[in-house]
Design a protein around this motif. Structure first.
Motif, short mmCIF file in Angstrom:
data_model
loop_
_atom_site.label_atom_id
_atom_site.label_comp_id
_atom_site.label_asym_id
_atom_site.label_seq_id
_atom_site.Cartn_x
_atom_site.Cartn_y
_atom_site.Cartn_z
N ARG A 83 33.64 -7.64 -57.19
CA ARG A 83 32.99 -7.18 -55.97
C ARG A 83 33.91 -7.43 -54.79
O ARG A 83 34.73 -8.33 -54.80
CB ARG A 83 31.69 -7.96 -55.73
N GLU A 84 33.74 -6.63 -53.74
CA GLU A 84 34.56 -6.79 -52.53
C GLU A 84 34.34 -8.15 -51.88
O GLU A 84 35.22 -8.69 -51.23
CB GLU A 84 34.21 -5.69 -51.50
N ASP A 85 33.15 -8.72 -52.05
CA ASP A 85 32.85 -9.99 -51.38
C ASP A 85 33.38 -11.21 -52.13
O ASP A 85 33.11 -12.34 -51.76
CB ASP A 85 31.35 -10.11 -51.13
N GLY A 86 34.13 -11.00 -53.21
CA GLY A 86 34.74 -12.13 -53.92
C GLY A 86 33.90 -12.68 -55.06
O GLY A 86 34.34 -13.57 -55.78
N LEU A 87 32.68 -12.15 -55.20
CA LEU A 87 31.85 -12.59 -56.34
C LEU A 87 32.02 -11.64 -57.51
O LEU A 87 32.61 -10.57 -57.37
CB LEU A 87 30.39 -12.65 -55.91
N LEU A 88 31.52 -12.04 -58.64
CA LEU A 88 31.56 -11.18 -59.83
C LEU A 88 30.17 -10.75 -60.23
O LEU A 88 29.26 -11.58 -60.37
CB LEU A 88 32.19 -11.94 -61.01
N ASP A 89 29.98 -9.43 -60.42
CA ASP A 89 28.81 -8.94 -61.13
C ASP A 89 29.19 -8.92 -62.60
O ASP A 89 30.35 -9.14 -62.96
CB ASP A 89 28.46 -7.51 -60.67
N TRP A 90 28.23 -8.61 -63.44
CA TRP A 90 28.49 -8.58 -64.89
C TRP A 90 27.86 -7.33 -65.49
O TRP A 90 26.86 -6.84 -64.97
CB TRP A 90 27.91 -9.84 -65.55
N ALA A 91 28.43 -6.83 -66.54
CA ALA A 91 27.84 -5.71 -67.26
C ALA A 91 28.00 -5.98 -68.75
O ALA A 91 28.97 -6.64 -69.17
CB ALA A 91 28.50 -4.39 -66.88
N VAL A 92 27.05 -5.51 -69.52
CA VAL A 92 27.11 -5.72 -70.97
C VAL A 92 28.13 -4.76 -71.56
O VAL A 92 28.07 -3.56 -71.34
CB VAL A 92 25.73 -5.48 -71.62
N GLU A 111 25.45 -0.76 -66.87
CA GLU A 111 24.45 -1.24 -65.92
C GLU A 111 24.91 -2.56 -65.34
O GLU A 111 25.22 -3.50 -66.08
CB GLU A 111 23.11 -1.42 -66.64
N VAL A 112 24.99 -2.62 -64.00
CA VAL A 112 25.53 -3.81 -63.35
C VAL A 112 24.45 -4.87 -63.17
O VAL A 112 23.38 -4.60 -62.63
CB VAL A 112 26.18 -3.43 -62.01
N LEU A 113 24.77 -6.08 -63.63
CA LEU A 113 23.85 -7.21 -63.50
C LEU A 113 24.40 -8.14 -62.43
O LEU A 113 25.60 -8.16 -62.16
CB LEU A 113 23.75 -7.95 -64.83
N SER A 114 23.56 -8.93 -61.81
CA SER A 114 23.99 -9.78 -60.70
C SER A 114 24.82 -10.95 -61.20
O SER A 114 24.91 -11.21 -62.40
CB SER A 114 22.76 -10.30 -59.96
N PRO A 115 25.46 -11.70 -60.26
CA PRO A 115 26.23 -12.90 -60.65
C PRO A 115 25.38 -13.89 -61.46
O PRO A 115 25.92 -14.68 -62.24
CB PRO A 115 26.64 -13.50 -59.30
N LEU A 116 24.06 -13.85 -61.29
CA LEU A 116 23.20 -14.79 -62.01
C LEU A 116 23.11 -14.51 -63.50
O LEU A 116 22.66 -15.33 -64.28
CB LEU A 116 21.78 -14.74 -61.43
N ALA A 117 23.55 -13.30 -63.90
CA ALA A 117 23.40 -12.89 -65.31
C ALA A 117 24.10 -13.84 -66.28
O ALA A 117 23.71 -13.94 -67.44
CB ALA A 117 23.91 -11.47 -65.51
N ILE A 118 25.15 -14.54 -65.83
CA ILE A 118 25.85 -15.40 -66.79
C ILE A 118 25.26 -16.80 -66.91
O ILE A 118 25.76 -17.61 -67.67
CB ILE A 118 27.37 -15.54 -66.51
N ASP A 146 36.55 -19.50 -59.73
CA ASP A 146 36.18 -20.73 -59.03
C ASP A 146 34.86 -20.56 -58.29
O ASP A 146 34.00 -21.44 -58.31
CB ASP A 146 37.28 -21.12 -58.02
N LYS A 147 34.71 -19.42 -57.64
CA LYS A 147 33.47 -19.19 -56.90
C LYS A 147 32.29 -19.05 -57.85
O LYS A 147 31.22 -19.60 -57.62
CB LYS A 147 33.58 -17.93 -56.03
N THR A 148 32.50 -18.31 -58.92
CA THR A 148 31.42 -18.12 -59.90
C THR A 148 31.00 -19.45 -60.51
O THR A 148 29.82 -19.81 -60.52
CB THR A 148 31.91 -17.16 -61.01
N LEU A 149 31.98 -20.22 -60.99
CA LEU A 149 31.66 -21.49 -61.67
C LEU A 149 31.12 -22.50 -60.67
O LEU A 149 30.19 -23.26 -60.97
CB LEU A 149 32.89 -22.04 -62.38
N GLY A 150 31.68 -22.50 -59.47
CA GLY A 150 31.26 -23.47 -58.45
C GLY A 150 29.84 -23.25 -57.98
O GLY A 150 29.21 -24.16 -57.45
N SER A 151 29.32 -22.04 -58.17
CA SER A 151 27.97 -21.73 -57.67
C SER A 151 26.90 -21.96 -58.73
O SER A 151 25.72 -21.79 -58.47
CB SER A 151 27.91 -20.27 -57.21
N MET A 152 27.31 -22.35 -59.94
CA MET A 152 26.32 -22.49 -61.01
C MET A 152 25.79 -23.92 -61.08
O MET A 152 26.57 -24.87 -61.15
CB MET A 152 26.94 -22.12 -62.37
#
Ligand SMILES: Nc1nc2c(c(=O)[nH]1)N(C=O)[C@@H](CNc1ccc(C(=O)N[C@@H](CCC(=O)O)C(=O)O)cc1)CN2
Ligand SMILES: Nc1ncnc2c1ncn2[C@@H]1O[C@H](COP(=O)(O)OP(=O)(O)OP(=O)(O)O)[C@@H](O)[C@H]1O
Length: 194
Positions: A83-92, A111-118, A146-152
């Motif tokens: 994503r442009e904002d530095g976060l990751l979405d997820w898709a199957v 189908e795009v799932l939110s960062p929470l999908a993982i 780092d952002k993804t893991l740091g936010s979990m």
């Protein structure tokens, strides 16, 4: 101090990138076959039913044969969408459609799932440039993982997928760098903490 670490990371990344680029076809093929077997062993030993992985670019550790194996074994695989904002979405992943992400990496279409999908996958297998013996991970410098893991709040085991020569005595660590729980290379699985 932080600026020095930034330079140190940049220099190390350039060296590692060059090393990946100059690998021979023979090395690539051997590593690809060995990595596939090691990833399958990881999935089987842990009886995973869902994973986060990535669609490897041509110089990266080749996880594509393993992805096909995972699809055939009904393992749900989430792949990152930048994503442009530095976060990751997820898709199957379905093993078929792909495109190019905003920084040129291969990216899944779906189908795009939110960062929470993982949050509830059994394991996260992350790309990396290098990992230190203490579990410090260095990526390619955009901070996505780092952002993804740091936010979990509660994260599943995180393993970096790297070539054997990228497991180093030490890598530069900045405060935001999220350590990983282990590494998967063509030759082995190492768990630092579980
Ligand atoms: N296959 C794959 N997908 C992935 C990642 C990855 O490392 N591998 N990512 C992991 O975070 C995210 C994308 N991260 C990226 C991080 C840096 C650059 C980048 O700066 N590329 C440089 C050249 C590559 C290099 O530095 O060797 C460029 O565009 O100039 C691109 C994507 C999500 N998807
Ligand atoms: N948790 C975070 N919150 C805000 N900014 C962050 C965070 N983590 C990293 N960053 C920023 O992202 C940039 C890249 O960080 P770094 O060099 O550590 O990325 P990386 O680990 O190599 O990348 P990636 O995680 O995508 O593989 C840095 O400028 C850093 O300030």
């Amino acid at each position: 101090m932080i600026a020095d670490l930034g330079n140190e990371k940049r220099a190390l990344r350039a060296e590692l990138r060059q090393r990946r680029r100059t690998r021979t076809t023979t090395e690539r093929d051997a590593d690809s076959a060995a990595l596939t077997a090691t990833l399958q062993r990881f999935a089987e030993e842990r009886q995973v039913t869902s994973l986060a992985l990535y669609l490897s670019a041509s110089d990266e550790p080749n996880v594509r044969p393993f992805l096909n194996w995972a699809f055939a074994h009904d393992i749900r695989v989430l792949l990152p969408v930048t994503r442009e904002d530095g976060l990751l979405d997820w898709a199957v992943g379905d093993g078929e459609s792909e495109t190019e992400g905003i920084f040129g990496m291969p990216e899944v279409v779906g189908e795009v799932l939110s960062p929470l999908a993982i949050n509830d996958v059994d394991a996260i297998l992350a790309p990396a440039a290098a990992v230190g013996h203490d579990g410090v991970r260095m990526g390619w410098g955009r901070g996505y993982y780092d952002k993804t893991l740091g936010s979990m709040a509660k994260r599943p085991p995180v393993y970096a997928v790297i070539f054997d020569a990228e497991y180093l005595d030490e890598v530069p660590r900045e405060p935001h760098d999220e350590p990983v729980d282990g590494i998967i290379t063509p030759s082995r699985i190492i768990t630092f903490r579980s």
